[in-house]
Design a protein around this motif. Structure first.
Motif, mmCIF file in Angstrom:
data_model
loop_
_atom_site.group_PDB
_atom_site.id
_atom_site.type_symbol
_atom_site.label_atom_id
_atom_site.label_comp_id
_atom_site.label_asym_id
_atom_site.label_seq_id
_atom_site.Cartn_x
_atom_site.Cartn_y
_atom_site.Cartn_z
ATOM 1 N N UNK A 26 0.840 -1.206 0.000
ATOM 2 C CA UNK A 26 0.000 0.000 0.000
ATOM 3 C C UNK A 26 0.866 1.244 0.000
ATOM 4 N N UNK A 27 1.370 1.647 -1.179
ATOM 5 C CA UNK A 27 2.172 2.860 -1.233
ATOM 6 C C UNK A 27 1.384 4.047 -0.689
ATOM 7 N N UNK A 32 -1.400 16.079 -1.420
ATOM 8 C CA UNK A 32 -2.472 16.772 -2.126
ATOM 9 C C UNK A 32 -1.948 17.610 -3.285
ATOM 10 N N UNK A 33 -0.721 18.138 -3.142
ATOM 11 C CA UNK A 33 -0.180 18.998 -4.184
ATOM 12 C C UNK A 33 0.452 18.208 -5.322
ATOM 13 N N UNK A 34 0.656 16.906 -5.131
ATOM 14 C CA UNK A 34 1.294 16.099 -6.163
ATOM 15 C C UNK A 34 0.316 15.792 -7.290
ATOM 16 N N UNK A 59 -3.470 8.386 -6.146
ATOM 17 C CA UNK A 59 -2.447 7.520 -5.539
ATOM 18 C C UNK A 59 -2.082 6.321 -6.396
ATOM 19 N N UNK A 60 -2.712 6.150 -7.537
ATOM 20 C CA UNK A 60 -2.398 5.034 -8.419
ATOM 21 C C UNK A 60 -3.127 3.751 -8.091
ATOM 22 N N UNK A 273 7.577 9.620 -7.404
ATOM 23 C CA UNK A 273 8.512 9.905 -6.328
ATOM 24 C C UNK A 273 9.130 8.704 -5.657
ATOM 25 N N UNK A 274 8.969 7.513 -6.215
ATOM 26 C CA UNK A 274 9.527 6.321 -5.579
ATOM 27 C C UNK A 274 9.724 5.241 -6.624
ATOM 28 N N UNK A 275 10.654 4.341 -6.380
ATOM 29 C CA UNK A 275 10.878 3.226 -7.292
ATOM 30 C C UNK A 275 9.960 2.064 -6.932
#
Length: 477
Positions: A26-27, A32-34, A59-60, A273-275
């Motif tokens: 669960x990434x 909110x600004x992303x 959030x994908x 922002x993450x792999x």
């Protein structure tokens, strides 16, 4: 003491694994600004569901249907249906394309026909802003393949080595004693012309391959610059350092209980922002639509993890084989402004209350017995020419608006010009015959209003009691 230390060490390891699993499963939702994610997809069979739909996620993993769950683009060409769409964004972000299979099952074509004598072309739309799209065109990709019988599931990726796009798709073709789907490719810079198609991916024997999607990996993740996932009897993973180079088989997802007999249509998404990545798979065998599996290394089949159904939500419509784009903030703002979840409405005549405004063959009139017809449904948008006004967009022909021309009305495709915007914009005012209803004043001819005459919609000056009744409507569901 050693026993105690061993137990503590085991606990710390377990806790660490738990946190790792939770992070992968669960990434964290994007701040909110992303900016979020945009999925283009179709929703099922039939002429309405085999069109272009959009969904958005912050959030994908949790998706919201855009445009009230209605289609956003409709193909009027080829088979008049589209499936398996893919987004393409130019490296500088100045152009976008949607490429899709020209296919409409159960609306003029059977599966057997589409496999053995289907469209050899793809349907292509182009945009400079991701919200205003050109009229589509057909790109013949399989016509030059000897005995090529269709063109399915297109994808494209920018290739720095050639300074153009590698466009690839599946075609059913008899070759080397086997008639089956193989992946072909061609190069293009504009999705209007292509180089001669070449064989790209073929599996041994009679095994077909239809769906494949390539992603480029960031430096330091895995051992390959590119990873592709393919539907070829399994969901097979392969790696390469060149799009058109040698590919190495890395394994498949059968080890986590996802054999190709259950899922297809692999669709990649990288979390911002993450792999971490999601590989969405279409549960076609159970008609379940898409589900995500997550990984921190797309090149390692053992690193994928299935997700509990409570950890994601695909929204109100079924998502079928599509493509996910990571949005910039500017792109997201434009997309959400263009396709809010505006409900579909109808315009009921005041003086013929059994009749509603509807379009037929792109002409506009008031008719009986259309209260449940999509031809009489419109989304009342913020006016194309300015705030404080309205425009009427067709539900079943998105991008088409009620527009006056020579004081007659038609359903016309928005060409993006200021003239079109003015002709398709109106001020909603109190009804001329009943203030509890509505009338619609022309934006660029303010002395004229929408009215019906002999059941046809016109733009006229209103000077009589009869005309006031003709120019009065109820906005209703």
């Amino acid at each position: 003491m050693s026993v105690l230390l061993n137990r503590l060490a085991a606990i710390f390891v377990a806790v660490g694994l738990l946190f790792t699993a939770q992070t992968l499963t669960a990434p964290q939702r994007a701040a909110a600004a992303d900016p979020g994610y945009l999925m283009v997809h179709f929703t099922g069979e039939g002429s309405t569901n085999q069109q272009m739909y959009l969904s958005h996620s912050t959030d994908g993993l949790h998706w919201n249907d855009l445009n009230g769950g209605g289609m956003v683009l409709r193909s009027p060409i080829g088979t008049k249906g589209v499936r398996d769409p893919a987004f393409v964004r130019s490296p500088d972000g100045s152009k976008y394309w949607i490429i899709a299979t020209d296919l409409c099952i159960d609306c003029g074509q059977t599966w057997s026909q589409s496999i053995n004598d289907g469209s050899r072309s793809l349907v292509v739309w182009e945009s400079t802003d991701l919200v205003t799209w050109s009229q589509p065109w057909l790109l013949n990709v399989a016509g030059a393949i000897p005995d090529g019988r269709n063109a399915w599931a297109p994808e494209a990726i920018w290739d720095p080595a050639g300074n153009d796009y590698v466009l690839y798709w599946a075609t059913n073709v008899p070759l080397n004693g086997a008639t089956k789907h193989r992946i072909f490719y061609a190069r293009t810079s504009d999705f209007r012309t292509i180089t001669t198609p070449q064989s790209y991916i073929e599996r041994p024997g009679t095994q077909e391959i239809i769906d494949t999607q390539i992603i480029e990996m960031p430096a330091g993740v895995g051992n390959y610059r590119y990873v592709r996932a393919s539907g070829d009897g399994q969901i097979t993973l392969e790696g390469s350092n060149s799009i058109l180079g040698t590919w190495t088989r890395l394994g498949d997802l059968s080890g986590i209980g996802l054999p190709g007999s259950q899922v297809e249509g692999p669709m990649w998404m990288k979390f911002n922002g993450t792999n971490k990545w999601a590989l969405y798979l279409d549960q076609y065998a159970t008609s379940g639509g898409y589900m995500p599996v997550l990984t921190t290394d797309p090149s390692n089949p053992a690193a994928y993890q299935k997700q509990a159904s409570t950890s994601y939500n695909m929204g109100g419509t079924k998502k079928r084989h599509g493509w996910i784009m990571n949005l910039t903030a500017a792109e997201e703002a434009r997309v959400l402004a263009r396709w809010p979840n505006t409900p579909a409405k109808r315009l009921q005549s005041y003086n013929f209350q059994d009749r509603y405004v509807r379009h037929t063959n792109f002409d506009v009139r008031i008719d009986q017995n259309v209260s449940t017809s999509p031809d009489s449904q419109f989304r009342i948008r913020t006016g194309l020419a300015g705030s404080g006004t309205v425009s009427f967009e067709s539900v079943n022909f998105p991008g088409y608006f009620l527009r006056h021309s020579n004081y007659d009305f038609q359903l016309a495709y928005n060409d993006g010009t200021s003239q079109f915007a003015a002709d398709a914009t109106f001020r909603q005012v109190a009804g001329l015959a009943d203030s509890t209803w509505s009338s619609f004043q022309s934006y660029n001819f303010p002395d004229r209003y929408i009215r019906h005459y002999a059941y046809e919609l016109r733009l006229d000056p209103i000077t009589t009691a009869t005309a006031r009744g003709d120019a009065t409507f109820r906005v209703t569901n």
